[in-house]
Design a protein around this motif. Structure first.
Motif, PDB file in Angstrom:
ATOM      1  N   UNK A 124       0.787  -1.224   0.000  1.00  0.00           N
ATOM      2  CA  UNK A 124       0.000   0.000   0.000  1.00  0.00           C
ATOM      3  C   UNK A 124       0.816   1.268   0.000  1.00  0.00           C
ATOM      4  N   UNK A 125       1.890   1.320   0.775  1.00  0.00           N
ATOM      5  CA  UNK A 125       2.699   2.539   0.841  1.00  0.00           C
ATOM      6  C   UNK A 125       3.365   2.835  -0.508  1.00  0.00           C
ATOM      7  N   UNK A 126       4.001   1.874  -1.175  1.00  0.00           N
ATOM      8  CA  UNK A 126       4.544   2.180  -2.502  1.00  0.00           C
ATOM      9  C   UNK A 126       3.460   2.517  -3.530  1.00  0.00           C
TER      10      UNK A 126
ATOM     11  N   UNK B  92       3.588   5.770  -5.612  1.00  0.00           N
ATOM     12  CA  UNK B  92       3.742   5.478  -7.032  1.00  0.00           C
ATOM     13  C   UNK B  92       2.700   6.137  -7.912  1.00  0.00           C
ATOM     14  N   UNK B  93       1.874   7.001  -7.344  1.00  0.00           N
ATOM     15  CA  UNK B  93       0.933   7.736  -8.160  1.00  0.00           C
ATOM     16  C   UNK B  93      -0.498   7.249  -8.109  1.00  0.00           C
ATOM     17  N   UNK B  94      -0.800   6.280  -7.254  1.00  0.00           N
ATOM     18  CA  UNK B  94      -2.171   5.789  -7.094  1.00  0.00           C
ATOM     19  C   UNK B  94      -2.604   5.981  -5.637  1.00  0.00           C
ATOM     20  N   UNK B  95      -2.813   7.235  -5.235  1.00  0.00           N
ATOM     21  CA  UNK B  95      -3.070   7.488  -3.807  1.00  0.00           C
ATOM     22  C   UNK B  95      -4.368   6.876  -3.287  1.00  0.00           C
ATOM     23  N   UNK B  96      -5.436   6.867  -4.084  1.00  0.00           N
ATOM     24  CA  UNK B  96      -6.694   6.296  -3.587  1.00  0.00           C
ATOM     25  C   UNK B  96      -6.597   4.792  -3.379  1.00  0.00           C
TER      26      UNK B  96
END
Length: 163
Positions: free
Chosen positions: A118-120, A124-128
């Motif tokens: 989840x953290x990467x 990595x540009x997919x916050x939701x």
């Protein structure tokens, strides 16, 4: 001639009798009602198991439809891992809801795995998508160390054939 199993008080063993291995109305040996934390943790773990099962189904569909893979047997192995982890999480969620002690460590390990993905995902540009993984995992970790959850989830196998 067989002798029925006996409990330490030298009374006949009954599956429905309260005691260290079985419990009264609440499901645990006099501990009380099931705490909210147990319900929340079990629900999150079961939803994670369903997500892994859905990922395995999608993976199997893509594998069967001829999606390009570097190694067919590597893909089959990955599918097997997805299915095995899903079954493992279903078992953890079920037995945690029943109050077994070993499930606390298993649930914690599962949440640490979710955090490592989840953290990467967030960075990595997919916050939701990342937050959808990180927030429930952090909630489970917090509730795993709540006093009511610790006292409820302290059941051992005992003499009953629960496992």
């Amino acid at each position: 001639m067989s002798i029925p199993p006996q409990n330490p008080a030298n009374e006949p063993f009954r599956e429905d009798a309260p005691g260290p291995a079985t419990a009264g109305a609440a499901g645990k040996a006099g501990i009380g009602p099931r705490p909210f934390g147990i319900v929340l943790i079990s629900l999150v773990v079961l939803l994670e198991a369903l997500a892994l099962l859905a990922a395995a189904a999608l993976y199997a569909f893509q594998l069967a439809s001829g999606a390009p893979v570097a190694s067919f047997w590597g893909a089959v192995f990955t599918l097997g891992l997805l299915l095995a982890f899903s079954v493992w999480l279903f078992a953890v969620g079920h037995f945690l809801f029943r109050g077994y002690r070993w499930t606390r460590a298993a649930a914690l390990v599962a949440q640490l795995f979710v955090l490592t993905i989840g953290v990467p995902t967030i960075t990595g540009g997919l916050p939701l998508a990342g937050l959808a993984m990180v927030v429930p995992a952090l909630a489970v970790i917090v509730f795993l160390f709540e006093k009511k959850v610790l006292s409820f989830a302290s059941r051992t196998g005992g003499s009953s054939g629960a496992l």
